[in-house]
Design a protein around this motif. Structure first.
Motif, mmCIF file in Angstrom:
data_model
loop_
_atom_site.group_PDB
_atom_site.id
_atom_site.type_symbol
_atom_site.label_atom_id
_atom_site.label_comp_id
_atom_site.label_asym_id
_atom_site.label_seq_id
_atom_site.Cartn_x
_atom_site.Cartn_y
_atom_site.Cartn_z
ATOM 1 N N PHE A 60 1.040 -1.152 0.208
ATOM 2 C CA PHE A 60 -0.157 0.081 0.075
ATOM 3 C C PHE A 60 1.647 1.208 0.263
ATOM 4 O O PHE A 60 1.550 1.426 0.805
ATOM 5 C CB PHE A 60 -0.879 -0.114 1.138
ATOM 6 C CG PHE A 60 -2.005 -1.111 0.919
ATOM 7 C CD1 PHE A 60 -3.218 -1.274 0.349
ATOM 8 C CD2 PHE A 60 -1.855 -2.197 1.738
ATOM 9 C CE1 PHE A 60 -3.589 -2.271 0.969
ATOM 10 C CE2 PHE A 60 -3.093 -2.998 2.478
ATOM 11 C CZ PHE A 60 -3.408 -3.358 0.901
ATOM 12 N N LEU B 288 4.595 1.446 1.888
ATOM 13 C CA LEU B 288 4.298 -0.302 2.747
ATOM 14 C C LEU B 288 4.170 -0.869 2.111
ATOM 15 O O LEU B 288 2.973 -1.105 1.503
ATOM 16 C CB LEU B 288 2.850 0.400 3.585
ATOM 17 C CG LEU B 288 2.957 -0.373 5.164
ATOM 18 C CD1 LEU B 288 3.784 -0.516 6.152
ATOM 19 C CD2 LEU B 288 1.472 -0.335 5.583
ATOM 20 N N GLU C 292 -8.512 -7.080 -3.626
ATOM 21 C CA GLU C 292 -7.358 -6.117 -3.202
ATOM 22 C C GLU C 292 -6.655 -6.906 -4.351
ATOM 23 O O GLU C 292 -6.614 -7.840 -4.501
ATOM 24 C CB GLU C 292 -6.462 -5.476 -2.247
ATOM 25 C CG GLU C 292 -7.147 -5.612 -0.528
ATOM 26 C CD GLU C 292 -7.353 -4.567 -1.053
ATOM 27 O OE1 GLU C 292 -6.325 -3.239 -1.716
ATOM 28 O OE2 GLU C 292 -7.654 -3.956 0.326
ATOM 29 N N VAL D 88 3.242 -5.011 2.857
ATOM 30 C CA VAL D 88 2.462 -5.606 4.174
ATOM 31 C C VAL D 88 2.483 -7.137 4.067
ATOM 32 O O VAL D 88 2.224 -7.869 5.049
ATOM 33 C CB VAL D 88 1.342 -5.455 4.194
ATOM 34 C CG1 VAL D 88 1.273 -3.882 4.540
ATOM 35 C CG2 VAL D 88 -0.260 -5.207 2.678
ATOM 36 N N PRO E 216 0.449 -12.016 15.008
ATOM 37 C CA PRO E 216 -0.720 -11.095 15.415
ATOM 38 C C PRO E 216 -0.958 -9.569 14.484
ATOM 39 O O PRO E 216 -0.577 -9.974 12.877
ATOM 40 C CB PRO E 216 1.474 -9.912 15.774
ATOM 41 C CG PRO E 216 2.403 -11.012 15.347
ATOM 42 C CD PRO E 216 1.297 -12.489 14.868
ATOM 43 N N SER E 217 -1.461 -8.888 15.481
ATOM 44 C CA SER E 217 -1.802 -7.763 14.683
ATOM 45 C C SER E 217 -1.517 -7.288 13.048
ATOM 46 O O SER E 217 0.018 -6.528 13.733
ATOM 47 C CB SER E 217 -2.271 -6.980 15.438
ATOM 48 O OG SER E 217 -3.436 -5.805 14.882
ATOM 49 N N GLY E 218 -1.786 -6.883 12.607
ATOM 50 C CA GLY E 218 -0.893 -5.874 11.144
ATOM 51 C C GLY E 218 0.078 -6.835 10.758
ATOM 52 O O GLY E 218 0.987 -5.963 9.387
ATOM 53 N N SER E 219 0.137 -8.180 10.478
ATOM 54 C CA SER E 219 0.976 -9.145 9.611
ATOM 55 C C SER E 219 0.761 -9.697 8.531
ATOM 56 O O SER E 219 1.782 -9.726 8.118
ATOM 57 C CB SER E 219 1.394 -9.950 11.086
ATOM 58 O OG SER E 219 -0.423 -11.356 10.817
ATOM 59 N N GLY E 220 -0.324 -9.241 7.997
ATOM 60 C CA GLY E 220 -1.447 -9.220 6.356
ATOM 61 C C GLY E 220 -2.127 -10.442 6.281
ATOM 62 O O GLY E 220 -2.530 -10.759 5.462
ATOM 63 N N LYS E 221 -2.113 -11.277 7.256
ATOM 64 C CA LYS E 221 -3.644 -12.219 7.342
ATOM 65 C C LYS E 221 -5.034 -11.666 5.860
ATOM 66 O O LYS E 221 -5.346 -12.181 5.614
ATOM 67 C CB LYS E 221 -3.821 -12.537 9.071
ATOM 68 C CG LYS E 221 -2.493 -12.874 9.590
ATOM 69 C CD LYS E 221 -3.325 -13.036 10.643
ATOM 70 C CE LYS E 221 -3.793 -12.539 11.431
ATOM 71 N NZ LYS E 221 -3.506 -11.624 12.100
ATOM 72 N N THR E 222 -5.375 -10.843 6.852
ATOM 73 C CA THR E 222 -7.145 -10.197 6.457
ATOM 74 C C THR E 222 -6.401 -9.857 4.689
ATOM 75 O O THR E 222 -6.960 -9.826 4.041
ATOM 76 C CB THR E 222 -7.266 -8.914 6.930
ATOM 77 O OG1 THR E 222 -7.601 -9.484 8.299
ATOM 78 C CG2 THR E 222 -8.452 -8.194 6.345
ATOM 79 N N THR E 223 -5.273 -9.024 4.607
ATOM 80 C CA THR E 223 -4.877 -8.583 3.681
ATOM 81 C C THR E 223 -4.846 -9.655 2.575
ATOM 82 O O THR E 223 -5.487 -9.741 1.031
ATOM 83 C CB THR E 223 -3.670 -8.037 3.434
ATOM 84 O OG1 THR E 223 -3.765 -6.986 4.176
ATOM 85 C CG2 THR E 223 -2.926 -7.271 1.407
#
Ligand code: ADP
Length: 250
Positions: free
Chosen positions: A11, A14, A51, A16, A35-42
Motif C-alpha cells: 500500500f 508500505l 485487493e 505488507v 499478530p495484528s498487522g501481519s497481513g492475514k486480512t490482506t
C-alpha cells in the motif's frame, strides 16, 4: 484450490506482504495465525478480489486472480469476470455485515436471486435447509437487530453457503462475539469443515485449529514464518516468533 507463489502486496510505500508462498488443497482447512498487522486480512482479501496483488502469482482453482493470461501476456479481468469469480468464493467477516432491513431468510436468498438469477422457489428451499443446518430454522423471519451476534454470524455463514461456493474465507469470525457465543459459531464451522468444504480461517481460536485444521500457517510482518499440521506448529513450534505468539494466545 489456492496457490500463492511469492505474492507481494504494497500500500504505497508500505509492503505488507513480502513474498507469500502457500497452498490449500481442495477439501482442506487452513488456519492463518499471526499478530495484528501481519497481513492475514490482506492475504484473504487478495484471494477474494478485494485487493490486487503487487507481484507474484495467485490462483484459485487454477484460475489467476485479477488477470487473464492470453498469448503469454497478462490482461486485467473485466468487472463481470471478477464478479463471476467472486461469486464462487464465500467470505465471512468479523462484523456480520447482514442487510439490516432484510430478514434472516431474505439475507440468505438475496445473492443467489440478485447475482445468479436463480428462481426464487429453488433458492428458498436451499436457504431454508441452510438455516436448519446452522440451527436457525426458528429465526427465518427475524431481522438482524433482533438476533444475537452468534446468531447473526450463523446467518452470515448460511448466506455465504447459499451461493454454493467452492472456497470459504473467514476473517476472525468469532472475535467480535461475546465469549459465550463463540462456541455456537465454531460448531457450525467445524460441521462445515467436516463436510469437505475448502476453508481458510483467520482466527486465534487454537481449539478450532487443533481440532479441524489440516494446516496452520503462522504469519508475521508480511511473511510466512512457519507452516505445517497443527500437531507440529501449535504443539512444537520451531521458530521463536511462533513460540512467543502461541504462548500469548493460549
Ligand atoms: P492482520 O489481518 O494480520 O491484522 P492486515 O492485513 O489487516 O493485518 O494489515 C497489514 C498491514 O497493512 C497493516 O499495517 C495495515 O495497517 C496495512 N493496511 C491494510 N489495508 C490497508 C490499506 N487499504 N491501505 C493502507 N494500509 C493498509
Amino acid at each position: 484450490m489456492v496457490l500463492a507463489e511469492n505474492v507481494r502486496k504494497s500500500f504505497g510505500q508500505l509492503e505488507v506482504l513480502r513474498g507469500i508462498n502457500l497452498q490449500v488443497h481442495r477439501g482442506e482447512v487452513m488456519t492463518l495465525l499471526g499478530p495484528s498487522g501481519s497481513g492475514k486480512t490482506t492475504f484473504i482479501r487478495l484471494i477474494n478480489h478485494l485487493e490486487t496483488i503487487s507481484a507474484g502469482r495467485l490462483t484459485v482453482d487454477g484460475q489467476l486472480v485479477g488477470y487473464r493470461e492470453h498469448e503469454g501476456r497478462l490482461h486485467e479481468l473485466r468487472e463481470s469476470e471478477v464478479a463471476g469469480m467472486r461469486a464462487e468464493i464465500g467470505m465471512v467477516f468479523q462484523r456480520f455485515n447482514l442487510f439490516p432491513h432484510m430478514t434472516a431468510l431474505q439475507n440468505i436468498m438475496a445473492a443467489p436471486i440478485g447475482v445468479r438469477r436463480e428462481p426464487k422457489s429453488v433458492v428458498r428451499e436451499r436457504a431454508l435447509s441452510l438455516l436448519e443446518r446452522v440451527g436457525m430454522s426458528d429465526k427465518s423471519g427475524a431481522y438482524p437487530g433482533a438476533l444475537s451476534g452468534g446468531q447473526q454470524q450463523r446467518v452470515a455463514i448460511a448466506r455465504a453457503l447459499c451461493m454454493e461456493p467452492k472456497l470459504m474465507l473467514f476473517d476472525e469470525p468469532t472475535s467480535a462475539l461475546d465469549p459465550e457465543l463463540v462456541g455456537e459459531v465454531l460448531d457450525v464451522m467445524k460441521d462445515l469443515a467436516r463436510s469437505g468444504m475448502t476453508m481458510i480461517v483467520v482466527t486465534h481460536e487454537m481449539g478450532f485449529a487443533k481440532e479441524v485444521a489440516d494446516s496452520v500457517v503462522f504469519m508475521d510482518n508480511g511473511v510466512v514464518v512457519e507452516a505445517g499440521p497443527p500437531g507440529e506448529v501449535l504443539v512444537n513450534p520451531q521458530h521463536k516468533r511462533t513460540q512467543d505468539f502461541i504462548s500469548k494466545v493460549l
